[in-house]
Design a protein around this motif. Structure first.
Motif, PDB file in Angstrom:
ATOM      1  N   ALA A 136       0.806  -1.213   0.000  1.00  0.00           N
ATOM      2  CA  ALA A 136       0.000   0.000   0.000  1.00  0.00           C
ATOM      3  C   ALA A 136       0.840   1.265   0.000  1.00  0.00           C
ATOM      4  CB  ALA A 136      -0.938  -0.003   1.216  1.00  0.00           C
ATOM      5  N   GLN A 137       2.116   1.155   0.360  1.00  0.00           N
ATOM      6  CA  GLN A 137       2.981   2.335   0.364  1.00  0.00           C
ATOM      7  C   GLN A 137       3.553   2.599  -1.030  1.00  0.00           C
ATOM      8  OE1 GLN A 137       2.745   3.824   3.130  1.00  0.00           O
ATOM      9  NE2 GLN A 137       4.054   5.595   2.759  1.00  0.00           N
ATOM     10  N   LEU A 138       3.895   1.533  -1.736  1.00  0.00           N
ATOM     11  CA  LEU A 138       4.443   1.677  -3.082  1.00  0.00           C
ATOM     12  C   LEU A 138       3.373   1.606  -4.167  1.00  0.00           C
ATOM     13  CD1 LEU A 138       7.659  -0.542  -2.778  1.00  0.00           C
ATOM     14  CD2 LEU A 138       7.453   1.954  -2.526  1.00  0.00           C
ATOM     15  N   GLY A 139       2.217   1.050  -3.809  1.00  0.00           N
ATOM     16  CA  GLY A 139       1.126   0.940  -4.773  1.00  0.00           C
ATOM     17  C   GLY A 139       1.288  -0.207  -5.747  1.00  0.00           C
ATOM     18  N   THR A 140       2.007  -1.271  -5.345  1.00  0.00           N
ATOM     19  CA  THR A 140       2.261  -2.394  -6.234  1.00  0.00           C
ATOM     20  C   THR A 140       1.556  -3.662  -5.757  1.00  0.00           C
ATOM     21  OG1 THR A 140       4.298  -2.914  -5.015  1.00  0.00           O
ATOM     22  CG2 THR A 140       4.495  -1.490  -6.965  1.00  0.00           C
ATOM     23  N   PHE A 141       1.203  -4.526  -6.720  1.00  0.00           N
ATOM     24  CA  PHE A 141       0.568  -5.813  -6.430  1.00  0.00           C
ATOM     25  C   PHE A 141       1.475  -6.950  -6.852  1.00  0.00           C
ATOM     26  CE2 PHE A 141      -3.306  -3.249  -6.454  1.00  0.00           C
ATOM     27  CZ  PHE A 141      -4.078  -3.855  -5.468  1.00  0.00           C
ATOM     28  N   GLU A 142       1.410  -8.044  -6.087  1.00  0.00           N
ATOM     29  CA  GLU A 142       2.067  -9.288  -6.473  1.00  0.00           C
ATOM     30  C   GLU A 142       1.089 -10.439  -6.303  1.00  0.00           C
ATOM     31  OE1 GLU A 142       5.586  -9.893  -4.193  1.00  0.00           O
ATOM     32  OE2 GLU A 142       6.746  -8.368  -5.262  1.00  0.00           O
ATOM     33  N   LEU A 143       1.211 -11.427  -7.178  1.00  0.00           N
ATOM     34  CA  LEU A 143       0.430 -12.655  -7.073  1.00  0.00           C
ATOM     35  C   LEU A 143       1.400 -13.819  -7.040  1.00  0.00           C
ATOM     36  CD1 LEU A 143      -2.405 -13.986  -7.081  1.00  0.00           C
ATOM     37  CD2 LEU A 143      -2.202 -14.139  -9.586  1.00  0.00           C
ATOM     38  N   ASP A 144       1.366 -14.586  -5.954  1.00  0.00           N
ATOM     39  CA  ASP A 144       2.323 -15.684  -5.751  1.00  0.00           C
ATOM     40  C   ASP A 144       3.756 -15.185  -5.851  1.00  0.00           C
ATOM     41  OD1 ASP A 144       0.497 -17.811  -5.307  1.00  0.00           O
ATOM     42  OD2 ASP A 144       0.079 -17.873  -7.465  1.00  0.00           O
ATOM     43  N   GLY A 145       3.997 -13.950  -5.352  1.00  0.00           N
ATOM     44  CA  GLY A 145       5.344 -13.403  -5.326  1.00  0.00           C
ATOM     45  C   GLY A 145       5.802 -12.769  -6.624  1.00  0.00           C
ATOM     46  N   LEU A 146       4.967 -12.780  -7.650  1.00  0.00           N
ATOM     47  CA  LEU A 146       5.335 -12.206  -8.944  1.00  0.00           C
ATOM     48  C   LEU A 146       4.563 -10.906  -9.182  1.00  0.00           C
ATOM     49  CD1 LEU A 146       5.351 -15.446 -11.134  1.00  0.00           C
ATOM     50  CD2 LEU A 146       7.311 -14.265 -10.119  1.00  0.00           C
ATOM     51  N   PRO A 147       5.213  -9.900  -9.791  1.00  0.00           N
ATOM     52  CA  PRO A 147       4.531  -8.624 -10.045  1.00  0.00           C
ATOM     53  C   PRO A 147       3.281  -8.813 -10.895  1.00  0.00           C
ATOM     54  CG  PRO A 147       6.892  -8.429 -10.429  1.00  0.00           C
ATOM     55  CD  PRO A 147       6.619  -9.893 -10.248  1.00  0.00           C
ATOM     56  N   LEU A 148       2.241  -8.067 -10.544  1.00  0.00           N
ATOM     57  CA  LEU A 148       0.970  -8.149 -11.249  1.00  0.00           C
ATOM     58  C   LEU A 148       0.784  -6.865 -12.053  1.00  0.00           C
ATOM     59  CD1 LEU A 148      -1.571  -9.926 -11.585  1.00  0.00           C
ATOM     60  CD2 LEU A 148      -2.551  -8.716  -9.616  1.00  0.00           C
ATOM     61  N   LYS A 149       0.630  -7.002 -13.358  1.00  0.00           N
ATOM     62  CA  LYS A 149       0.470  -5.841 -14.227  1.00  0.00           C
ATOM     63  C   LYS A 149      -1.009  -5.530 -14.389  1.00  0.00           C
ATOM     64  CE  LYS A 149       1.965  -3.892 -18.647  1.00  0.00           C
ATOM     65  NZ  LYS A 149       2.724  -4.140 -19.904  1.00  0.00           N
ATOM     66  N   LEU A 150      -1.395  -4.305 -14.023  1.00  0.00           N
ATOM     67  CA  LEU A 150      -2.797  -3.911 -14.051  1.00  0.00           C
ATOM     68  C   LEU A 150      -2.976  -2.589 -14.791  1.00  0.00           C
ATOM     69  CD1 LEU A 150      -3.617  -4.525 -10.275  1.00  0.00           C
ATOM     70  CD2 LEU A 150      -4.150  -6.074 -12.166  1.00  0.00           C
ATOM     71  N   THR A 151      -4.138  -2.406 -15.404  1.00  0.00           N
ATOM     72  CA  THR A 151      -4.485  -1.101 -15.946  1.00  0.00           C
ATOM     73  C   THR A 151      -4.864  -0.180 -14.786  1.00  0.00           C
ATOM     74  OG1 THR A 151      -6.852  -1.546 -16.175  1.00  0.00           O
ATOM     75  CG2 THR A 151      -5.416  -2.239 -18.002  1.00  0.00           C
ATOM     76  N   ALA A 152      -4.992   1.119 -15.079  1.00  0.00           N
ATOM     77  CA  ALA A 152      -5.356   2.073 -14.023  1.00  0.00           C
ATOM     78  C   ALA A 152      -6.697   1.718 -13.399  1.00  0.00           C
ATOM     79  CB  ALA A 152      -5.400   3.485 -14.597  1.00  0.00           C
TER      80      ALA A 152
END
Length: 220
Positions: A136-152
């Protein structure tokens, strides 16, 4: 995350709004205290950035009006004033944080994310829901430890749901946190976004409660 930006300096307001939108915030702008007071009393926001030196109604009076009406939206006071009495007045009126001009945009974004996170009951910056992790501080998501690419739009929906995990988020409330007030929104647009998210994170995370809204859950 939907933010009310209250700043009477037109150039600064435009720059701030553009920078916040680039960080996936939904931004409504008010340029005077009267409009800001009305917006804060009638709309749903995750946070507000409030200048003190405003025309019509000053920022402290606006903030006091929100608090007197029971509005608990986190408020970051933004001002060129550096005196301790101004900070005391703002905090006594109900401010959550204070940023003095000039400032770095990165600092304001971090502070906004922090007050939103704390307002939803999360002390740590990392929020987990099963295999899904949101910093929540960096605004990033991960799924199973891998970065999750999302649209706005996907980011806005998923961040709202994970900060309120295991809780049904009303469809109207979710829509207002995804789209700006002047946006032309199709009736099924939210369902389309949720459908895309399910393809990216799996079908079990987001539950639909018919007639109410959506819930992010780690239950399978």
């Amino acid at each position: 995350m939907r933010v009310l930006l209250v700043e009477d300096d037109s150039d600064l307001s435009k720059r701030l709004a553009a920078s916040l939108r680039a960080e996936n915030f939904v931004v409504d702008v008010a340029i005077n205290g009267e409009d800001a007071e009305h917006a804060g009393l009638t709309e749903i926001y995750d946070a507000a950035v409030l200048d003190l030196g405003l025309p019509k109604v000053d920022g402290v009076s606006v903030l006091r009006s929100w608090r007197d009406a029971g509005r608990t939206v986190p408020v970051i006071v933004l001002t060129a004033r550096d005196g301790w009495p101004d900070k005391v007045a703002a905090f006594k009126a109900g401010a959550d944080d204070f940023v003095t001009k000039p400032f770095k945009m990165e600092e304001l974004v971090l502070r906004l994310r922090a007050v939103v996170r704390r307002s939803t009951g999360h002390a740590a910056s990392q929020v987990n829901c099963g295999a899904l992790t949101f910093d929540a501080q960096l605004g990033t998501f991960e799924l199973d430890g891998l970065p999750l690419k999302l649209t706005a739009f996907e980011w806005r929906v998923l961040s709202c749901l994970i900060l309120r995990k295991e809780t049904i988020v009303d469809r109207r409330e979710l829509t207002e946190r995804v789209y700006e007030s002047d946006a032309d929104v199709d009736s099924n647009s939210l369902e389309v976004i949720v459908g895309r998210l399910r393809k990216k994170i799996g079908t079990t995370f987001i539950e639909t409660t018919r007639g109410r809204g959506y819930m992010l859950t780690a239950r399978e």
